[in-house]
Design an enzyme around this catalytic site. Sequence first.
Site, PDB file in Angstrom:
ATOM      1  N   TYR A  32       0.814  -1.215   0.000  1.00  0.00           N
ATOM      2  CA  TYR A  32       0.000   0.000   0.000  1.00  0.00           C
ATOM      3  C   TYR A  32       0.852   1.271   0.000  1.00  0.00           C
ATOM      4  O   TYR A  32       0.587   2.189  -0.792  1.00  0.00           O
ATOM      5  CB  TYR A  32      -0.966   0.000   1.183  1.00  0.00           C
ATOM      6  CG  TYR A  32      -2.298  -0.662   0.878  1.00  0.00           C
ATOM      7  CD1 TYR A  32      -2.395  -1.659  -0.093  1.00  0.00           C
ATOM      8  CD2 TYR A  32      -3.460  -0.315   1.562  1.00  0.00           C
ATOM      9  CE1 TYR A  32      -3.594  -2.281  -0.366  1.00  0.00           C
ATOM     10  CE2 TYR A  32      -4.671  -0.937   1.284  1.00  0.00           C
ATOM     11  CZ  TYR A  32      -4.724  -1.917   0.326  1.00  0.00           C
ATOM     12  OH  TYR A  32      -5.926  -2.532   0.037  1.00  0.00           O
ATOM     13  N   GLU A  84       1.631   6.311  -6.934  1.00  0.00           N
ATOM     14  CA  GLU A  84       0.495   7.025  -7.529  1.00  0.00           C
ATOM     15  C   GLU A  84       0.687   8.532  -7.389  1.00  0.00           C
ATOM     16  O   GLU A  84       0.481   9.300  -8.344  1.00  0.00           O
ATOM     17  CB  GLU A  84      -0.802   6.597  -6.842  1.00  0.00           C
ATOM     18  CG  GLU A  84      -1.221   5.163  -7.124  1.00  0.00           C
ATOM     19  CD  GLU A  84      -2.354   4.720  -6.221  1.00  0.00           C
ATOM     20  OE1 GLU A  84      -2.993   5.598  -5.594  1.00  0.00           O
ATOM     21  OE2 GLU A  84      -2.605   3.504  -6.127  1.00  0.00           O
TER      22      GLU A  84
END
Length: 274
Positions: free
Chosen positions: A196, A203
């Site tokens: 994550y 991102e």
Amino acid sequence: MSSTRSRGPSLVVRFYLIAFNALSAAGWAYVIYLALAVFRGQRASSSVHDFFKPLASYVPTSIVALLIPQPKSTNNFSTTLAYFLHSYIPATYESTFSALAPVQSLAALEILHVLFGFVRSPLPTTVVQVSSRLILIWGIVERFPNTHLSPVYTTMILAWALTEVPRYAYYALSLAGCGVPSWLTWMRYSTFYVLYPIGAGSEALVMLSTISEWSNGKWAVWSTEDRVKAGLVAIWVPGLWVMYSHMMRMRRKVLGVGKGQKLGAKPKDRLKAE
């Protein structure tokens, strides 16, 4: 009505969900294969890869290009970061995007699954996760050519794929009722600790690389889009914490930490886990 719900989805819906999850797991596994082929210095060329290429054309690439011109914005920070990372992480856009685009776009059906009551996943979490990835794929990567050579594009898609293969495989086996191996259950609810942050950080960096230069007061002439993207980058950390908290709660529920539940035991509600 309550007893009907407790038995889970109907047989037709169950078969559909098994097929959806199995196809998604296979698609993401293929994305990993394509990316690793680049690391090995191989070219991704196969009949399967050729099959994915026309699929990518069915999503609104041309519409996006027509409505919003493809800009070439970047900044010194992103350029410097890419320069140092290129020696260790190759660019994988050309090999992976034709498979990544349809596989990730297929995940939009997960929102409908929640709305139609096929699964009991929380709608806000599902919408945020799916929509943010679609924005990155079609609103950022497809529109900004400089991201195609970015090493953080590679780390982003690998973090996604390594998360999604165990997740979809776990759901497919759970729905099929053939038993989920304890190691797969552990992977599904443990690898997020590492993947994550890598995924969310990548991102943010991919989006950051499409923002115009901000040093020496140049941020003052940013376009509205640049300001919106900068705002999105700023909320990536709290957004990561929301997803982290959700997964930690699900991990405690499924693995039964401190509740006497054995590793790999079946969750109380397989379809509610996310």
